[in-house]
Design a protein around this motif. Sequence first.
Motif, PDB file in Angstrom:
ATOM      1  N   LYS A 113       0.834  -1.217   0.000  1.00  0.00           N
ATOM      2  CA  LYS A 113       0.000   0.000   0.000  1.00  0.00           C
ATOM      3  C   LYS A 113       0.865   1.263   0.000  1.00  0.00           C
ATOM      4  O   LYS A 113       0.527   2.257  -0.616  1.00  0.00           O
ATOM      5  CB  LYS A 113      -0.912   0.002   1.231  1.00  0.00           C
ATOM      6  CG  LYS A 113      -1.938  -1.119   1.205  1.00  0.00           C
ATOM      7  CD  LYS A 113      -3.078  -0.844   2.181  1.00  0.00           C
ATOM      8  CE  LYS A 113      -4.123  -1.942   2.142  1.00  0.00           C
ATOM      9  NZ  LYS A 113      -4.000  -2.914   3.235  1.00  0.00           N
ATOM     10  N   ASN A 114       1.962   1.209   0.787  1.00  0.00           N
ATOM     11  CA  ASN A 114       2.911   2.330   0.816  1.00  0.00           C
ATOM     12  C   ASN A 114       4.226   1.882   0.206  1.00  0.00           C
ATOM     13  O   ASN A 114       5.064   1.316   0.897  1.00  0.00           O
ATOM     14  CB  ASN A 114       3.211   2.767   2.260  1.00  0.00           C
ATOM     15  CG  ASN A 114       2.029   3.423   2.910  1.00  0.00           C
ATOM     16  OD1 ASN A 114       1.286   4.152   2.269  1.00  0.00           O
ATOM     17  ND2 ASN A 114       1.850   3.156   4.191  1.00  0.00           N
ATOM     18  N   GLY A 125       1.144  -1.062   4.759  1.00  0.00           N
ATOM     19  CA  GLY A 125       0.146  -0.116   5.234  1.00  0.00           C
ATOM     20  C   GLY A 125      -0.028  -0.086   6.748  1.00  0.00           C
ATOM     21  O   GLY A 125      -0.905   0.602   7.267  1.00  0.00           O
ATOM     22  N   ASN A 160       1.036   1.045  10.565  1.00  0.00           N
ATOM     23  CA  ASN A 160       1.779   2.225  10.996  1.00  0.00           C
ATOM     24  C   ASN A 160       3.016   1.817  11.804  1.00  0.00           C
ATOM     25  O   ASN A 160       3.129   0.675  12.274  1.00  0.00           O
ATOM     26  CB  ASN A 160       0.883   3.256  11.704  1.00  0.00           C
ATOM     27  CG  ASN A 160       0.479   2.822  13.087  1.00  0.00           C
ATOM     28  OD1 ASN A 160       1.305   2.344  13.857  1.00  0.00           O
ATOM     29  ND2 ASN A 160      -0.793   2.968  13.407  1.00  0.00           N
ATOM     30  N   THR A 199       4.560   6.744   7.462  1.00  0.00           N
ATOM     31  CA  THR A 199       3.778   6.509   8.672  1.00  0.00           C
ATOM     32  C   THR A 199       3.034   7.776   9.086  1.00  0.00           C
ATOM     33  O   THR A 199       3.353   8.867   8.608  1.00  0.00           O
ATOM     34  CB  THR A 199       4.656   5.981   9.830  1.00  0.00           C
ATOM     35  OG1 THR A 199       3.807   5.436  10.820  1.00  0.00           O
ATOM     36  CG2 THR A 199       5.577   7.044  10.404  1.00  0.00           C
TER      37      THR A 199
END
Lengths: 311, 262
Positions: free
Chosen positions: A151-152, A286, A288, A311
């Motif tokens: 996702k990131n 995704g 944190n 984050t």
Amino acid sequence: MSEKNEKYKKVAYYPGCALEGTGHAYNRSTKQVGKALGLELDEVKNWNCCGAMEVKNIDPKIQTYLSSRVLSIAANEMGHDVVMAPCNGCYHNLKKAEYDLEKDEKSKEVVERISKKAGHKTYEAGEVETIHALDWIKDAIGEEGLKERVKNNLNGMKIANYYGCMYTRPRHIFPEKDQGPGSESTLEPHFMDDLLEAAGAENVDFPLKTACCGGAHTLSDSDTSTKLVLNILKAAEASGAEVIATECPTCHSGLEMHQIRAEKKYGEKTNVKILYFTQLLGVALGLNAKQVGVHENVSHSMEFLKEKGLT
Amino acid sequence: MPIHEEHLIRPENIKTKDNLVIDGIDVSGHWSTFIESRVVTDYNEEMEEEIAALPGGEFIHRCWQCGSCTNSCTVNAINPEFNPRYWIYLIRMGMESELLRDKDIIWQCVSCNKCTYACPRDVFPEGVMKATSHWLELKGHTEKSPSMHFDEVFAEQIIETGKIEEGRTIRNFFKRTGQSLTQDWMIQMVKNLISNLPVKLLISMGLANVLRPKTRNWAAAGAAISEYAEEKQEEQREALGLTELVEMAKQETESLESKANS
């Protein structure tokens, strides 16, 4: 889908002592990544220490027994055929026990004798397969599967992948390695590189992938350890890395501790960040930074991850 | 002229002369380096066998001195005096006094197993290093190394509880080796750790000191390991010819005690 792929979806999980102590963040991030990837971890019931790097110096067969008890519980009491150990030390010792119990009659005798007295079934070689957290994700999900779930994107973060000693040495206890394309290499391991690249990292050409951090003497001969760690930190920086990715709690805490010690004792300051590969995969998936325990690390990487928009 | 196998010769035994005439022939420049001749009379013929009797030393006889171990050695790279190939050579030759000159550094092997990886003869040099430092301690040539203290503290804790609680291991080790826990880098490390952590986790870490991690129903396993370890120690003492000495010491203590009592 390969056979391995399915087999690794639910495995026995052996965290080991360090993951309940200094390697807490590795434990947390491994579990979180597993969850995010839909993989199931079934913790080995009432496990004991594998013997780490110390017990073999008292007697190697005691280490074989300690590791065999963990394998026996996973196989005989829980019915698993795969044990996953994220700690290089645990992984190495379980592999070594497997090798010794297959090849060495004397080891078998000692393990049988102590197992009987301890009141549990003696582990027989071949009952379970021991894998590392890297094998687990690489085979159950793979690079393609990981890419789909990212996702990131790590967005070209420059990473030096540090594997340490016990993931590849001595070679004879890892018969599945060095088997050509697709298998792990003991000389130039690449599984961590593969996974982090799939998450969007740019792996730097790092010559000290399997150098030693001096973990065995981190307290008993701290000056040697500091020198060895400093080599690794400096080489990573010289290779252009922003982060060193780790896969072992002893290496990880060794790098963190001696990064501080090198600065205090020798005035040698290095700025490279130190993160478990599972923490990096976690933020890419995704999660944190706190969910993967970045705040539990000794070295501070929170700001760095924020700057990267991760984050 | 470079000396072949220079690794195997002590630097102080290598003599280089700028100007030298031998038997009327000027050998300055080319043939100017010599190895000091000496006579060795204190061969210890048992040494190789004794070290081979300790765990890790079993395959020392396989060595054919290729030097791959020293070449790949992590510690040798930061301290050239650390030379596994040379020590294996000395042990096999029985040159005890020569080996003893390095007695205080042999324990520094970091067990990275690069030597084991490189060795073409499966000598397992890492094991030989452990066996050798163990031999030095058992024979009374050295005090117990900090590393051995650490191994013992560690093993004792496993025999007792089945698990390692790192904080306790570290405290016990520092206590046993007489080191202070309040070294500046250690304080900095703890500060770094605390500055990030939530209070809840700190409390649970504190509790780990009270509620020690333990493997349940461990007593029988711990006792069986302990019993085995003691047997092995006895075997090792016997292999090193120490049993008699231990017996003599015991008898002496007993006779001294009985004298004191009477």
